[in-house]
Design a protein around this motif. Structure first.
Motif, PDB file in Angstrom:
ATOM      1  N   ALA A   1      50.458  37.624  26.328  1.00 61.29           N
ATOM      2  CA  ALA A   1      49.283  38.444  26.626  1.00 61.29           C
ATOM      3  C   ALA A   1      48.066  37.573  26.917  1.00 61.29           C
ATOM      4  CB  ALA A   1      49.006  39.391  25.464  1.00 61.29           C
ATOM      5  N   GLU A   2      47.898  36.517  26.146  1.00 60.83           N
ATOM      6  CA  GLU A   2      46.760  35.621  26.393  1.00 60.83           C
ATOM      7  C   GLU A   2      46.851  34.955  27.755  1.00 60.83           C
ATOM      8  OE1 GLU A   2      46.593  32.932  23.022  1.00 60.83           O
ATOM      9  OE2 GLU A   2      44.878  34.044  22.233  1.00 60.83           O
ATOM     10  N   GLN A   3      48.058  34.543  28.139  1.00 63.53           N
ATOM     11  CA  GLN A   3      48.227  33.904  29.441  1.00 63.53           C
ATOM     12  C   GLN A   3      48.027  34.883  30.587  1.00 63.53           C
ATOM     13  OE1 GLN A   3      48.873  30.570  30.418  1.00 63.53           O
ATOM     14  NE2 GLN A   3      48.162  30.221  28.325  1.00 63.53           N
ATOM     15  N   LEU A   4      48.463  36.126  30.394  1.00 68.39           N
ATOM     16  CA  LEU A   4      48.309  37.118  31.461  1.00 68.39           C
ATOM     17  C   LEU A   4      46.835  37.398  31.737  1.00 68.39           C
ATOM     18  CD1 LEU A   4      51.170  39.672  30.682  1.00 68.39           C
ATOM     19  CD2 LEU A   4      51.066  37.992  32.519  1.00 68.39           C
ATOM     20  N   ILE A   5      46.000  37.338  30.708  1.00 70.00           N
ATOM     21  CA  ILE A   5      44.562  37.527  30.924  1.00 70.00           C
ATOM     22  C   ILE A   5      44.025  36.473  31.885  1.00 70.00           C
ATOM     23  CG2 ILE A   5      42.311  37.466  29.784  1.00 70.00           C
ATOM     24  CD1 ILE A   5      43.618  38.639  27.307  1.00 70.00           C
ATOM     25  N   LEU A   6      44.532  35.251  31.779  1.00 65.43           N
ATOM     26  CA  LEU A   6      44.111  34.183  32.686  1.00 65.43           C
ATOM     27  C   LEU A   6      44.773  34.305  34.055  1.00 65.43           C
ATOM     28  CD1 LEU A   6      44.364  31.185  30.178  1.00 65.43           C
ATOM     29  CD2 LEU A   6      42.301  32.433  30.820  1.00 65.43           C
ATOM     30  N   ILE A   7      46.028  34.743  34.060  1.00 72.08           N
ATOM     31  CA  ILE A   7      46.805  34.786  35.304  1.00 72.08           C
ATOM     32  C   ILE A   7      46.297  35.863  36.253  1.00 72.08           C
ATOM     33  CG2 ILE A   7      49.113  35.366  36.180  1.00 72.08           C
ATOM     34  CD1 ILE A   7      50.266  33.860  33.823  1.00 72.08           C
ATOM     35  N   LEU A   8      45.564  36.841  35.743  1.00 67.29           N
ATOM     36  CA  LEU A   8      45.093  37.943  36.594  1.00 67.29           C
ATOM     37  C   LEU A   8      44.328  37.440  37.811  1.00 67.29           C
ATOM     38  CD1 LEU A   8      43.861  40.531  33.936  1.00 67.29           C
ATOM     39  CD2 LEU A   8      45.935  40.637  35.310  1.00 67.29           C
TER      40      LEU A   8
ATOM     41  N   ALA B   1      40.548  53.027  43.486  1.00 67.29           N
ATOM     42  CA  ALA B   1      41.670  53.965  43.409  1.00 67.29           C
ATOM     43  C   ALA B   1      42.705  53.476  42.397  1.00 67.29           C
ATOM     44  CB  ALA B   1      42.303  54.129  44.791  1.00 67.29           C
ATOM     45  N   LEU B   2      43.001  52.172  42.440  1.00 60.46           N
ATOM     46  CA  LEU B   2      43.946  51.622  41.459  1.00 60.46           C
ATOM     47  C   LEU B   2      43.371  51.726  40.057  1.00 60.46           C
ATOM     48  CD1 LEU B   2      45.154  48.386  43.322  1.00 60.46           C
ATOM     49  CD2 LEU B   2      46.295  50.612  43.180  1.00 60.46           C
ATOM     50  N   GLY B   3      42.067  51.527  39.938  1.00 62.26           N
ATOM     51  CA  GLY B   3      41.431  51.637  38.634  1.00 62.26           C
ATOM     52  C   GLY B   3      41.501  53.044  38.083  1.00 62.26           C
TER      53      GLY B   3
ATOM     54  N   PRO C   1      44.781  42.679  43.476  1.00 63.33           N
ATOM     55  CA  PRO C   1      44.880  43.912  42.667  1.00 63.33           C
ATOM     56  C   PRO C   1      46.182  44.674  42.844  1.00 63.33           C
ATOM     57  CG  PRO C   1      42.698  43.710  43.656  1.00 63.33           C
ATOM     58  CD  PRO C   1      43.531  42.620  44.249  1.00 63.33           C
ATOM     59  N   ASN C   2      46.724  44.664  44.041  1.00 63.68           N
ATOM     60  CA  ASN C   2      47.976  45.396  44.256  1.00 63.68           C
ATOM     61  C   ASN C   2      49.123  44.784  43.464  1.00 63.68           C
ATOM     62  OD1 ASN C   2      46.883  47.326  46.030  1.00 63.68           O
ATOM     63  ND2 ASN C   2      47.041  45.893  47.762  1.00 63.68           N
ATOM     64  N   ASP C   3      49.214  43.464  43.472  1.00 65.87           N
ATOM     65  CA  ASP C   3      50.257  42.799  42.690  1.00 65.87           C
ATOM     66  C   ASP C   3      50.047  43.024  41.201  1.00 65.87           C
ATOM     67  OD1 ASP C   3      51.521  41.851  44.932  1.00 65.87           O
ATOM     68  OD2 ASP C   3      50.467  39.918  44.919  1.00 65.87           O
ATOM     69  N   VAL C   4      48.796  43.006  40.760  1.00 63.35           N
ATOM     70  CA  VAL C   4      48.517  43.266  39.356  1.00 63.35           C
ATOM     71  C   VAL C   4      48.965  44.672  38.975  1.00 63.35           C
ATOM     72  CG1 VAL C   4      46.675  43.530  37.646  1.00 63.35           C
ATOM     73  CG2 VAL C   4      46.624  41.607  39.245  1.00 63.35           C
ATOM     74  N   TYR C   5      48.679  45.619  39.843  1.00 63.52           N
ATOM     75  CA  TYR C   5      49.050  47.012  39.533  1.00 63.52           C
ATOM     76  C   TYR C   5      50.568  47.192  39.543  1.00 63.52           C
ATOM     77  CZ  TYR C   5      48.960  52.111  39.625  1.00 63.52           C
ATOM     78  OH  TYR C   5      49.154  53.441  39.318  1.00 63.52           O
ATOM     79  N   ASP C   6      51.251  46.551  40.484  1.00 57.18           N
ATOM     80  CA  ASP C   6      52.691  46.761  40.628  1.00 57.18           C
ATOM     81  C   ASP C   6      53.508  46.027  39.580  1.00 57.18           C
ATOM     82  OD1 ASP C   6      52.164  48.347  42.812  1.00 57.18           O
ATOM     83  OD2 ASP C   6      52.432  46.718  44.266  1.00 57.18           O
ATOM     84  N   TYR C   7      53.024  44.863  39.111  1.00 58.09           N
ATOM     85  CA  TYR C   7      53.848  44.041  38.233  1.00 58.09           C
ATOM     86  C   TYR C   7      53.231  43.837  36.844  1.00 58.09           C
ATOM     87  CZ  TYR C   7      56.331  42.872  42.555  1.00 58.09           C
ATOM     88  OH  TYR C   7      57.042  42.933  43.721  1.00 58.09           O
TER      89      TYR C   7
ATOM     90  N   TYR D   1      38.078  46.923  39.463  1.00 56.61           N
ATOM     91  CA  TYR D   1      36.743  47.314  39.902  1.00 56.61           C
ATOM     92  C   TYR D   1      35.961  46.140  40.470  1.00 56.61           C
ATOM     93  CZ  TYR D   1      37.297  51.979  37.996  1.00 56.61           C
ATOM     94  OH  TYR D   1      37.719  53.272  37.773  1.00 56.61           O
ATOM     95  N   ALA D   2      36.271  44.925  40.043  1.00 54.85           N
ATOM     96  CA  ALA D   2      35.592  43.755  40.605  1.00 54.85           C
ATOM     97  C   ALA D   2      36.018  43.506  42.039  1.00 54.85           C
ATOM     98  CB  ALA D   2      35.867  42.523  39.763  1.00 54.85           C
ATOM     99  N   ASN D   3      37.216  43.952  42.411  1.00 52.09           N
ATOM    100  CA  ASN D   3      37.728  43.784  43.771  1.00 52.09           C
ATOM    101  C   ASN D   3      37.673  45.081  44.569  1.00 52.09           C
ATOM    102  OD1 ASN D   3      39.145  40.871  43.967  1.00 52.09           O
ATOM    103  ND2 ASN D   3      39.435  41.682  41.894  1.00 52.09           N
TER     104      ASN D   3
END
Length: 942
Positions: A758-765, A814-816, A770-776, A808-810
């Motif tokens: 979880a800590e690494q995913l916060i950095l990996i975002l 709609a994804l948000g 945004p589309n890849d973040v939403y899908d995976y 929202y930063a990008n």
């Protein structure tokens, strides 16, 4: 004994130890008189208490100068107590008293130097062992805090230590004295150490009476070298280091191997290459297994001292991170001009041990840039170094100057021949400018390995009538005769695995040397002269003959054997080990044409480089040999893996081919600890190698680690972001689906693994759109939010907030919005109260981080948040009260008059203030400060 005195024992640290002095007793004495009474009481325990509470006594009587001086006199008398425990207690209080006196210096400027410092010096020669140790520890603390005057050091401390370490001193005192000398050397000025302590240290290194003294000197040799600097180290200490490395006691040699890196730091590149490298080879080939084990463990760190940022293409920033050199500079341009000294911080790659920590100064090797009519041209396999070839190909200004850039470190390899050169010599420039000669096919950045037969033409340009074929048999006779002599000398040690490996390499080189025959005449001449090459002189004006070549061999062996005044036995062992390494390197270069024609020698040739001495690299590469684990250390492969990033940084990415096979071998090692070590450092290695080599060589190994044991995967996971950000976007995107595999672990109880994910995913975002973040990544975050372990869930809620901020930063509103609706369904309407509590926490974090527009928040999240006021579980309502009172109502948006949402929030707060649960009412009423607010979930508190 005073009333209540028995209550003041060793465990009464929470109260003032000498408080009994203020208790009114039947004696009607003043506190100062009572102090004197108990300080000289017949009861030992009374005197111990006084000694233990001296700091409080000084504080009590520091306001009156007369009383203060009286206390000082009492302390001096108490220091002469016959009971050792009293003296020990008193000495333990000296450092804190000295600090107190330093703070009160305007009142008592000379109190410490006049009263207490003499006690410290006297206790260094106390008859009791415990008192002496307490005095030594106090002295070191005082020196570390810079509380001892320079005059006291030179006139009181050092003379005492010199007396105690004298040859006729008691053995116990001598051992303690040399130990304290070694420890205090780093705290004193260089001048004091060099003039007062260094001569005695050199004497103690040769102490033939006590091996304990020599062992202490060997163990602290690196600290002494660092204290006195390079000049004194090379002039006085290096000869002593050679003696210790050849000591008959194996413990001494082992201690030398352990501190070898520290010694190497303080020497020049020339001494490091020409003297320390052969010496280290002798330690790594020692007859004692424990010495070999220590040497192999220090091999990687020792190699790292050869690092030169100008050749590696990397440097280390002040924050300790690796960085690539600016693109305006390249390897060739840096070889034309000396670079400044760069201080590198040795950092560990796996749970920080050592290695590291200590600052190491990497000094570029100087290149001689003198235009001379006569040039020393060594008839060796390294007669032209990197600077020569790069200067000739890219930044040449004068051919004569280019040819004069010879490595001084290689002058011990062969004899020197003075040759008159002319810058207009035909063929010189054309040969040096030839792309075929300058660049090598098997190595991109590496300077080419020169053909010695062509270089010998420089020695013959005044005798044009001489036959050109004379140089080849000469070279072959040198190679063959020297290899045969080394093979014969190694026969008596053939049982040693190290020797066996050397014999195999030399045998192959000997066969290759015998293949290189230009004609029948040369071959016959070489065979006839192989047993007759003795005691001939060299002539620079005549043709190079077989006898000349052999004389060069004799000069080399004799000069190497007499170097540094070491013992015959150690000189022989060092010579054998260095000869074998140099022959392996030399013959590979000497017979370049044959190697190109014979594929079996391609592997040996691909391991050649010119950054560090080749024997060191050969020994390092052999650490993956299974035989080493049997004869040296079962964990030798782990030590190899641990130091590999440092070796790779030293060699530079242009020499990665030397380490590639070793890295792949380690990555497939059967011991998971070896693979784990590589996993923890693969991100650093990726920085060193660059994106192209990383994609080609490290990504496959990285993929293998992803499917390994959890103990190995955690190493990759802890630096997942650091590794992925080095890859190209298309390559990085391939890992989106594989990230889900981290959720599954071998042991479900290993919750820290999921917490790290979880800590690494916060950095990996930030690495994905945004589309890849939403899908995976969204699915992984929601899965972690439902983890069984509370710690994993709470860090996952922060991940959810970071995902919302990403959308929202990008401008992916709609994804948000879709993600918010999913959060409401999954958490607000969760059947378990833990999920509803998590929803309140997420909303509070969203407001705190301001990760979405406030109008979007009040429209989509606030109604669901306020509805939790009617939740039946108090823990949910408590977190709602904290979210409203500590976060929402503190925002300027909700403080504005006429805000339509303010009324709804205030009504909810009023309802919570009258809640039947006391905790809910408390948090809804109390307005905590922002810096003191308690965000600890109620779930944890319960």
């Amino acid at each position: 004994m005073a009333v209540g005195f028995e209550d003041y024992g060793p465990d009464c640290d929470s109260m003032r130890i000498t408080a009994f002095l203020d208790i009114p007793g039947q004696d009607n004495l003043t506190p100062l008189a009572r102090l004197e009474k108990y300080a000289f009481s017949d009861n030992v325990f009374n005197r111990q208490i006084i000694a233990r509470g001296l700091l409080d006594v000084f504080r009590d009587f520091s306001n009156n100068e007369e009383d203060f001086l009286t206390v000082m006199e009492i302390v001096v008398r108490l220091s002469e107590d016959a009971e050792p425990t009293v003296r020990t207690e008193l000495m333990e209080q000296i450092p804190p008293i000295a600090i107190f006196l330093q703070e009160s210096r305007p009142k008592f400027p000379t109190a410490f130097f006049e009263y207490l410092m003499p006690i410290v010096v006297r206790y260094l020669t106390d008859v009791n062992n415990q008192v002496r140790k307490a005095g030594q520890e106090a002295l070191l603390i005082l020196l570390e805090q810079d509380l001892v005057a320079q005059s006291d050091i030179e006139n009181k401390v050092c003379p005492i230590l010199l007396d105690l370490s004298a040859p006729d001193s008691d053995d116990e005192y001598k051992v303690e004295a040399v130990n304290i000398i070694c420890k205090m050397a780093s705290m004193l000025s260089r001048t004091t150490v060099e003039h007062m302590l260094l001569p005695r240290f050199c004497e103690l290194c040769s102490d033939g009476k006590l091996f304990q003294v020599r062992k202490i000197c060997a163990a602290n040799f690196g600290d002494i070298c660092n204290a006195v600097g390079q000049e004194a180290t090379e002039r006085l200490l290096i000869p002593k280091f050679f003696e210790l490395c050849s000591d008959s006691v194996w413990g001494m040699r082992k201690a030398c191997a352990e501190c070898f890196m520290a010694v190497s730091y303080t020497t020049s590149p020339e001494v490091r290459r020409s003297k320390l490298s052969p010496l280290f080879i002798s330690l790594i080939s020692d007859t004692c297994r424990w010495v070999r084990q220590a040497a192999f463990q220090s091999l990687g760190p020792f190699i790292s001292t050869f690092a030169n940022p100008s050749s590696a293409g990397l440097y280390i920033r002040e924050d300790g991170t690796l960085s690539i050199r600016p693109s305006t500079q390249d390897v060739n341009s840096n070889s034309c001009q000396p670079s400044n000294n760069i201080t590198l911080i040795a950092s560990s790659t796996n749970a920080t041990s050592s290695s590291s920590e200590q600052p190491m100064e990497i000094k570029p090797e100087p290149s001689t840039e003198e235009t001379s009519a006569e040039v020393n041209m060594p008839l060796s396999v390294e007669n032209l170094n990197k600077d020569t070839w790069e200067a000739s190909s890219d930044c040449r200004t004068n051919p004569g100057e280019d040819l004069s850039r010879l490595s001084q470190d290689d002058k011990v390899v062969a004899g020197m021949v003075e040759v008159s050169t002319d810058s207009s010599f035909p063929g010189t420039n054309s040969r040096l400018q030839s792309a075929e000669d300058v660049f090598n096919t098997f190595l991109y950045w590496r300077p080419p390995l020169p053909d010695i037969s062509q270089d010998l033409e420089l020695l013959q340009f005044k005798t044009e009538k001489h036959k050109d074929s004379c140089s080849v048999p000469c070279n072959n006779c040198v190679a063959s005769s020297e290899i045969k002599k080394v093979l014969e000398s190694l026969q008596e040690h053939i049982d040693d695995p190290d020797v066996q490996a050397q014999v195999q390499v030399l045998s192959a080189a000997l066969r290759a040397a015998q293949f290189d025959s230009v004609g029948n005449c040369e071959t016959k001449k070489m065979e006839e002269s192989s047993g007759k090459l003795q005691n001939k002189t060299i002539s620079g004006e005549t043709a190079v003959s077989d006898t000349t070549c052999n004389q060069l061999e004799e000069d080399t062996l004799s000069s190497t054997a007499s170097q540094d005044d070491i013992s015959d036995e150690s000189a022989t062992s060092i010579l054998k080990s260095t000869d074998s390494g140099e022959q392996h390197r030399g013959n590979s270069v000497f017979l370049k044409k044959d190697q190109e024609k014979n594929p079996p020698f391609e592997d040996d040739k691909s391991k050649l480089q010119d950054i560090i001495p080749q024997p060191l690299l050969d020994q390092y590469l052999s650490m993956t040999d299974p035989a080493r684990a049997q004869t040296v250390d079962t964990e030798i492969a782990k030590h190899c893996a641990y130091s590999l990033p440092g070796v790779a940084l030293t060699l530079g990415r242009q020499n990665w081919h030397c380490l590639k096979d070793t890295y792949e071998t380690l990555a497939s090692d059967v011991q998971w600890k070896v693979r784990r070590t590589l996993a923890f450092s693969i991100h650093e290695l990726a920085v060193i190698l660059g994106d192209q080599l990383t994609a080609a060589d490290l990504v496959p190994i990285f993929n293998g680690f992803l499917k390994d044991l959890d103990e190995v995967r955690i190493g990759v996971l802890k630096h997942l972001y650091d590794f992925l950000k080095l890859l190209h976007a298309d390559k990085r995107r391939e890992y989106l689906y594989q990230l889900q595999e981290f959720v599954v672990t071998d042991n479900s109880r290993n919750w820290r693994f999921r917490y790290e994910l979880a800590e690494q995913l916060i950095l990996i975002l930030e690495l994905y759109n945004p589309n890849d973040v939403y899908d995976y990544l969204r699915h992984i975050a929601l899965t972690l939010c439902s983890d069984k372990v509370s710690e994993v869930r709470w860090i996952s809620f922060k991940l959810v907030v970071a995902i919302l901020q990403k959308f929202y930063a990008n401008n992916a509103n709609a994804l948000g919005l879709n993600f918010i609706n999913e959060l409401i369904v999954r958490f607000r309407h969760c059947s378990k109260w833990v999920g509803r509590q998590a929803f309140a926490f997420i909303c509070q974090a969203v407001v705190e981080e301001e990760c979405m527009p406030v109008d979007q928040f009040v429209e989509h999240l606030l109604p669901s948040l306020l509805s939790l006021a009617s939740d039946p579980v108090p823990n949910v309502r408590v977190l709602l009260a904290k979210a409203l009172r500590q976060t929402l109502l503190e925002k300027a948006y909700f403080k504005s008059v006429g805000n339509p949402h303010l009324e709804a929030a205030e009504e909810t707060i009023l309802a919570l203030q009258s809640d039947r649960d006391q905790d809910v009412a408390f948090f809804a009423t109390i307005k905590l400060k922002q810096n003191n607010m308690d965000n600890t979930p109620i779930e944890k508190q319960n």
